[in-house]
Design a protein around this motif. Structure first.
Motif, PDB file in Angstrom:
ATOM      1  N   THR A 125      37.981  28.848  42.167  1.00  0.00           N
ATOM      2  CA  THR A 125      36.943  28.610  40.992  1.00  0.00           C
ATOM      3  C   THR A 125      37.368  29.667  40.463  1.00  0.00           C
ATOM      4  O   THR A 125      37.798  30.052  39.031  1.00  0.00           O
ATOM      5  N   LEU A 126      38.032  30.997  40.611  1.00  0.00           N
ATOM      6  CA  LEU A 126      37.999  31.998  40.021  1.00  0.00           C
ATOM      7  C   LEU A 126      39.222  32.377  38.948  1.00  0.00           C
ATOM      8  O   LEU A 126      39.143  32.444  37.665  1.00  0.00           O
ATOM      9  N   ASP A 127      40.229  31.168  38.936  1.00  0.00           N
ATOM     10  CA  ASP A 127      41.227  31.055  37.980  1.00  0.00           C
ATOM     11  C   ASP A 127      40.771  29.873  37.199  1.00  0.00           C
ATOM     12  O   ASP A 127      41.082  29.532  35.748  1.00  0.00           O
ATOM     13  N   LEU A 128      39.857  28.708  37.288  1.00  0.00           N
ATOM     14  CA  LEU A 128      39.438  27.580  36.637  1.00  0.00           C
ATOM     15  C   LEU A 128      38.872  28.596  35.450  1.00  0.00           C
ATOM     16  O   LEU A 128      38.736  27.722  34.398  1.00  0.00           O
ATOM     17  N   LEU A 129      38.214  28.596  36.100  1.00  0.00           N
ATOM     18  CA  LEU A 129      37.270  29.884  35.383  1.00  0.00           C
ATOM     19  C   LEU A 129      37.927  30.290  33.933  1.00  0.00           C
ATOM     20  O   LEU A 129      36.552  31.408  33.181  1.00  0.00           O
ATOM     21  N   ALA A 177      29.825  30.946  22.960  1.00  0.00           N
ATOM     22  CA  ALA A 177      29.392  29.596  23.907  1.00  0.00           C
ATOM     23  C   ALA A 177      30.265  28.506  23.908  1.00  0.00           C
ATOM     24  O   ALA A 177      29.812  27.317  24.624  1.00  0.00           O
ATOM     25  N   GLU A 178      31.764  28.102  22.655  1.00  0.00           N
ATOM     26  CA  GLU A 178      32.026  27.766  22.521  1.00  0.00           C
ATOM     27  C   GLU A 178      33.135  28.178  24.192  1.00  0.00           C
ATOM     28  O   GLU A 178      33.648  26.872  24.736  1.00  0.00           O
ATOM     29  N   THR A 183      35.398  25.516  29.115  1.00  0.00           N
ATOM     30  CA  THR A 183      35.436  25.059  30.412  1.00  0.00           C
ATOM     31  C   THR A 183      34.379  24.161  30.700  1.00  0.00           C
ATOM     32  O   THR A 183      35.118  23.293  31.761  1.00  0.00           O
ATOM     33  N   LEU A 184      33.297  23.160  30.344  1.00  0.00           N
ATOM     34  CA  LEU A 184      33.032  22.099  30.661  1.00  0.00           C
ATOM     35  C   LEU A 184      34.096  20.823  30.218  1.00  0.00           C
ATOM     36  O   LEU A 184      33.767  20.302  31.284  1.00  0.00           O
TER      37      LEU A 184
END
Lengths: 535, 383
Positions: A125-129, A177-178, A183-184
């Motif tokens: 998760t650290l990497d994903l975000l 915000a971007e 990320t989403l």
């Protein structure tokens, strides 16, 4: 994935239901955008999905809400932790632990996952975000965008089937915000997570959204593809307003769509509107030179010179922490100022007692509700008249002009964001300052509330006052400001007429500028320049 | 080659289990409580300071150690000052004659000033030094082990209490922040009319509203993230668990008291202490069994932890053993003044406490610094 079957919900003591006979279903991997005015029931609808409504909030729910085949009737919210991940508006308020890594693991500890699984998921998760370098940082020291990404990560580690976000970017600057929205979008594309998202800045999300739900406020929900729903709703981003004006069909959802169709419109437009000069002819109402603000080793404002002219609106932009608030507080005289001079009406507001300084420079701070401490709107107005030495009823009159119809016996906390801002503005204006400073007034406001605020600001400027608005909202700046100042690291990096500063930068350009070119800022500009026949 | 590898692993920087450091500090504190010999007490102080300087991290709680040192100095000064003020004429060597202030009859038994003897001053100094040493030992525990991690290391049965304390601790900086913000905002409204009471009210109401809002949001967030998902237990099981814990804790309290106070019957000391501990542990185990929760990166108990804890226990045991052999050296006589003597066995015992400064791994990286991890690859996706 999510099934709402004839759902009706009342809060205790309210005559009208917030949700009335709502039936809808959301499939796996959809990104659903939820819009509607503040107070129309968006948060309530989101809260029903994991049972926080009504288990936590109270109230009466009829019908069935089920997620992944489990109904919220039979189980409390904590039993939905592995199914529904909830992310709120203020990430800091929801943090339980102190550091990023512990916060990511918190939910999994509650689920009782084995330690090896937790370790692996935290790393992933650290990497994903993209927050791996923050892992040992204390949560309170992170910036708003980083905090919001940690908040999203802290529910993602539980691998929920549904991700629910209630205005996740309302407190963030455009870049942050971007980041969060990108990320989403990636989560939806890569993981196929179902995402429900309530968001005021629709313009950023619409290109990704598969579906749109609009809550008009009468308990119903309008459901459909974004172009269909946007055709009729009263609150739309500028790009859709432009599309409606030009009669484009289907409505454009992204700047790219619109640009490709804009050629005929551009050709048919008359000359761009003439804009007033960014500074007035007369002497400035407030002059400042070499203003320095520092907190220990951190320099917040680094020798800024700024003059404010009567009848003009100045917008102050720049990322979080660039020194906007510190500069406003220093100009008002209440905040710290280590160097430089400020002159207004022949004096330095810092030298005056607080009650006198606010008659010269009025400031509405970022958390405007800090100024309110009484039990009713009427009491606040009376107190404001006393504090300002105005005749009784003056503040109430101001309030009625800014936001008509606020009931005098309401508690200030129960007002909507827009009404509360109006009340604070009225309280501050009751001292009749010639210079009015607004720190992030658009935070949490929906489109109609922002439009109302823009009208108020225009009136203030027309009365000859100098108005400063610190904000992240590009579209709002395009609509109200005569002059824009961009700050970075405590210095002014650009200063000029709105069209020049906004049009010249891809990061700050409003949507209409991106579509039609640097001369055009708002849909109203375009409407005024359309040939008579089309208008 | 093999052995060198093992040594390298042993000394890799990491944070030790907080309980290891607390066992060590409590061992030294217990040892200090057994003696008034200033040489021994000063040796204990030196040992504690050396280990703290060698093994503390840069975290804020670790830097608070100096506050405990000041506190110790204040304790010693106060003890001596009390003997001066409230009369210290016990003993033959009068070194100072202050005028005595006569007190009314109802204050009989209390003396203000008057003659001061060297014996009573010395007694005050010894006593104060002993108390100061114990306080400084606790400060060392605080400096060497993150107090919050100690909460995390609590048995699962106490998890709820640990969370409550953690959350409560995080409220204070938030409250301070809100007060500052609201006070500044109040000035924007001109400070307002009315007295001080009104001014306080205008600050307290927004701060409290803010705090309540935040705690509601926190509660909702914790609920949504599965806090309190523990399974249900029967009333009978809960009763048995509670009974075991309470009986065990009473046993532990009585046992500790008897151990520290030499005049209580011996059968109340070690036997009661250990049986109480055993009962309480069984209770914890029962309570912990129903908890379906796991720990992320729990602190493990390795060889280094054993070394640290053992050295603390060894110091305490050494002073207990020597006190039964030769108690005079541990508590120097106050009736005939002489330099306190120091014999080898207790001194060597106390010096055992310095071992962690050499035999424990250095602390891990401070938690505020960035890790220096390279940019993550964009393609990684959780399985």
């Amino acid at each position: 994935m999510i099934e709402l079957d004839h759902v009706t919900f009342w809060y205790h003591g309210h005559a009208e239901p917030v949700l009335a006979d709502v039936t809808l279903s959301v499939g796996e991997g959809e990104l659903v955008l939820l819009t509607g005015r503040t107070g129309a029931g968006k948060s309530t609808l989101l809260g029903t999905l994991n049972g926080l409504v009504p288990h936590f909030t109270g109230g009466h729910l009829e019908g069935t809400v089920s997620v992944g085949g489990v109904t919220t009737r039979s189980r409390p919210p904590r039993e939905f932790a592995h199914l529904v991940g909830m992310v709120g508006q203020d990430p800091l308020a929801g943090f339980v632990t102190d550091t990023v890594e512990e916060e990511l693991a918190y939910g999994m500890e509650q689920l009782g996952l084995p330690p090896q699984v937790m370790r692996r998921r935290v790393e992933e998760t650290l990497d994903l975000l993209g927050i791996a370098d923050l892992r040992r940082r204390a949560l309170r020291t992170l910036s708003g965008g980083q905090q919001q990404r940690v908040a999203i990560g802290s529910v993602l580690t539980m691998h929920p089937r549904v991700l629910v976000l209630d205005e996740p970017t309302s407190a963030l600057d455009p870049t942050a915000a971007e980041d969060v929205l990108a990320t989403l979008a990636r989560l939806v594309q890569d993981l196929g997570t179902t995402v429900l998202l309530a968001e005021h800045r629709m313009e950023r999300v619409i290109p990704f959204a598969d579906r749109m739900l609009y809550v008009p406020g009468d308990g119903t929900v309008v459901d459909g593809a974004p172009p269909d729903v946007l055709r009729d709703v009263p609150i739309v981003p500028p790009i859709v307003a432009l599309g409606r004006l030009a009669g484009w069909e289907p409505l454009p959802m992204s700047v790219r769509d619109a640009r490709r169709r804009a050629e005929p419109l551009r050709a048919g437009l008359r000359a761009a509107p003439a804009r007033p000069a960014p500074t007035g002819d007369g002497p400035p109402l407030l002059t400042s030179a070499g203003v320095v603000v520092r907190y220990g080793p951190v320099v917040a404002v680094r020798g800024v010179d700024l003059d404010l002219h009567g009848g003009k609106v100045l917008a102050m932009m720049g990322r979080n922490g660039s020194g906007k608030s510190s500069l406003l507080w220093a100009l008002q005289g209440t905040g710290p100022r280590q160097g430089g001079t400020v002159r207004a009406e022949g004096t330095d507001p810092r030298e005056l007692p607080a009650a006198k300084a606010r008659k010269i420079v009025g400031l509405v701070p970022q958390t405007a509700s800090d100024l309110l401490y009484l039990e009713s709107v009427a009491d606040e107005c009376t107190a404001a008249d006393l504090e300002s030495g105005a005749e009784p009823g003056f503040c109430r009159n101001l309030l009625d002009r800014i936001a008509p119809g606020v009931e005098p016996d309401r508690h200030p906390r129960d007002l909507s964001e827009g009404q509360r801002l109006a009340l604070v503005l009225a309280v501050q204006l009751s001292a009749a300052p010639r210079v009015v400073l607004l720190d992030e007034p658009t935070r949490g406001l929906d489109y109609p509330a922002k439009a109302a605020l823009a009208r108020v600001i225009a009136t203030l400027a027309a009365e000859g006052r100098a108005v400063v608005v610190a904000t992240h909202d590009v579209e709002f700046v395009a609509a109200v400001a005569d002059r824009v100042v961009v700050m970075a690291e405590g210095e002014i990096v650009s200063d000029g007429p709105t069209a020049e500063v906004l049009g010249g930068s891809p990061a700050f350009a409003p949507q209409v500028t991106k579509i039609l070119g640097a001369d055009w800022l708002t849909v109203d500009d375009v409407r005024a320049a359309l040939p008579e026949a089309v208008r | 080659m093999m052995r060198r590898g093992a040594l390298t692993t042993y000394f890799l920087p990491r944070d030790l289990h907080p309980l290891a450091w607390w066992t060590w500090t409590l061992g030294l504190a217990v040892a200090a409580s057994r003696t008034t010999n200033p040489w021994l007490l000063l040796t204990i102080l030196a040992v504690v300071c050396h280990v703290v300087v060698a093994r503390r991290s840069d975290a804020p709680w670790a830097l608070a150690f100096r506050v405990y040192l000041y506190l110790g100095a204040v304790i010693v000064l106060l003890r001596v000052a009390f003997r001066l003020v409230f009369g210290g004429a016990e003993g033959a060597t009068i070194i100072l004659r202050l005028p005595e202030i006569p007190l009314p009859a109802w204050a009989a038994g209390i003396r203000l000033f008057g003659a001061v003897s060297a014996e009573s001053l010395l007694g005050g100094f010894y006593d104060g030094l002993r108390l100061a040493t114990m306080v400084i030992c606790l400060g060392a525990g605080n400096a060497l082990a993150n107090p919050k991690r100690l909460l995390k290391a609590m048995p699962p049965a106490l998890y709820e209490i640990g969370t409550a304390v953690t959350v409560a601790l995080s409220v204070f900086p938030q409250l301070a922040e809100s007060v500052l913000r609201v006070r500044r905002a109040r000035k924007l409204r001109g400070g307002g009319g009315g007295g001080r009471v009104r001014a306080v009210r205008t600050i307290i109401i927004p701060v409290l509203e803010d705090a309540l809002d935040r705690s509601l949001q926190l509660a909702a967030s914790m609920d949504a993230r599965g806090y309190g998902r523990a399974g249900t237990v029967q009333a009978r099981a809960r009763f048995v668990t509670g009974l075991l814990m309470i009986v065990g804790l009473i046993g532990v309290c009585v046992g500790i008291y008897a151990t520290l106070d030499g005049s209580t019957p011996r059968f109340l000391a070690a036997p009661v202490l250990f049986s109480g501990l055993a009962v309480a542990l069984v209770g914890f185990r029962f309570a912990g069994r129903r908890v379906h929760r796991t720990r992320y990166r729990p602190d493990r108990w390795h060889l280094a932890e054993l070394v640290v804890a053992a050295s603390g226990v060894a110091v305490a045991v050494a002073l207990f053993a020597t006190s039964s052999v030769d108690p005079t050296n541990l508590n120097p006589s106050l009736t005939n003044l002489s330099w306190p003597l120091l014999s080898w066995p207790p001194l060597c015992g106390v010096l055992l406490g310095v071992l962690p400064a050499f035999l424990s791994p250095p602390p891990g990286t401070p938690f505020t610094a960035a890790d220096g991890v390279p940019e993550p690859a964009a393609e990684k996706v959780p399985a």
